[in-house]
Design an enzyme around this catalytic site. Structure first.
Site, mmCIF file in Angstrom:
data_model
loop_
_atom_site.group_PDB
_atom_site.id
_atom_site.type_symbol
_atom_site.label_atom_id
_atom_site.label_comp_id
_atom_site.label_asym_id
_atom_site.label_seq_id
_atom_site.Cartn_x
_atom_site.Cartn_y
_atom_site.Cartn_z
ATOM 1 N N HIS A 1 -6.314 5.135 5.668
ATOM 2 C CA HIS A 1 -5.256 4.197 6.038
ATOM 3 C C HIS A 1 -5.789 2.956 6.754
ATOM 4 C CE1 HIS A 1 -1.145 3.055 6.249
ATOM 5 N NE2 HIS A 1 -0.670 4.274 6.154
ATOM 6 N N ASP B 1 -0.461 5.389 -15.436
ATOM 7 C CA ASP B 1 -0.609 5.997 -16.756
ATOM 8 C C ASP B 1 -2.092 6.115 -17.088
ATOM 9 O OD1 ASP B 1 -0.573 6.796 -19.376
ATOM 10 O OD2 ASP B 1 0.656 5.140 -20.111
#
Length: 329
Positions: free
Chosen positions: A35, A268
């Site tokens: 993060h 994808d």
């Protein structure tokens, strides 16, 4: 957003990806990103680009980086907000005894239920008070129910730290584009006493607290933070980030991250839209993630981390109000 003084432990991985294949032909891609390097929006952008590269097509949009304004300008007070003096944070109260298991409960908000919650919280059309967003009403509802489930003292103050994405707020030159890869998240911090939030005031009061605090987190505030973080004051005063990755019990506070609007449906790897997407398990009490359904029906899932002892009361509060909202449809 990390400060320039933030440092990574040498052994910390910046990015981890794991692929698990099953005999049926399906597979799971697990990923995590440090993060201090990037936020959730950047992670989604990176995974979309990863999928495009895997399929051998051009990466579009190309991830970008951002340079802060020069010279920096500090317009707001960030001590006590994003930064603190070490050792000044209030210790956890007696209600936060260790030893109980942190579990995750998933709440499904259909588009109709969210609309009804918004109707319950927001003032009627034409009123002088503001209209609240659907997400603000959902956050207010969960904040109230989590607070009630913990059975805290009425005078105790609870803070809902709501993660705010600066991309939509840093619009003026130099603007931060949606495809920016980095960490541009700060917290809005609405606060209330337990009694005020859970019993004395209606849902609209909590939604108003959230909305007013979110409104103050504009582009000026984000740029002010960037200026303060790079001004040298953090190092000179020995300030530390208020975000403490080692703190695993947030009670009486709540920490909310909305992943709504992120491009998960565009990930994808050659086999089409993901069938399912969810965050990994983090044993941090008081953590809430809002995740869009990949079915395209507009529903939202809330993943709520609480101690097991508090889950039943949370369900009673959460679903009783949703039942009331459902009866209004």
């Amino acid at each position: 957003m990390p400060s320039p003084s933030s440092s990574l432990v040498v052994d910390d991985e910046l990015l981890l990806v794991q692929l698990t294949r099953f005999k049926c032909g399906s597979y799971v891609v697990g990923y995590t990103l440090h993060h201090l390097v990037a936020d959730g929006h950047a992670m989604a952008t990176t995974m979309v680009a990863f999928g495009q590269a895997t399929r051998g097509i051009a990466v579009d949009p190309v991830p970008l980086f951002f340079a802060p304004r020069n010279p920096p300008r500090v317009e707001f007070e960030h001590r006590g907000a994003e930064f603190k003096l070490p050792g000044t944070e209030k210790a956890c109260g007696g209600s936060n005894v260790s030893g109980d298991e942190v579990v995750v409960h998933r709440v499904r908000f259909t588009r109709a239920l969210m609309s009804s919650l918004k109707s319950m919280a927001s003032p009627p059309a034409g009123a002088q008070r503001r209209q609240y967003s659907t997400v603000q009403c959902v956050v207010a509802h969960l904040w109230r129910c989590i607070t009630a489930a913990r059975r805290l003292g009425g005078r105790e103050v609870t803070v809902a730290r709501v993660a705010m994405d600066g991309r939509a707020r840093l619009r003026h030159p130099p603007a931060v584009p949606q495809e920016y890869v980095g960490n541009v998240v700060l917290w809005a911090r609405p606060a209330a006493t337990v009694a005020e939030l859970a019993a004395e005031k209606p849902l609209g009061h909590a939604a108003d607290l959230v909305a007013r605090t979110v409104e103050r987190m504009d582009g000026r505030y984000f740029r002010s933070f960037i200026g303060f973080a790079g001004s040298g004051a953090v190092e000179a005063e020995g300030l530390a980030p208020t975000a403490d990755a080692a703190k695993m019990v947030l009670s009486p506070g709540v920490e909310v991250y909305s992943l709504l609007g992120f491009s998960f449906r565009d990930i994808d790897f050659g086999s089409g839209v993901p069938f399912f997407h969810m965050r990994g398990f983090v044993a941090e009490e008081g953590l809430v993630f809002l995740v869009p359904s990949l079915s395209g029906d507009g529903s939202v899932y809330a993943y709520v981390n609480l101690f097991r002892r508090d889950i039943d009361m949370f369900k009673d509060c959460c679903y009783s109000m949703l039942t009331e909202a459902d009866s209004r449809l």
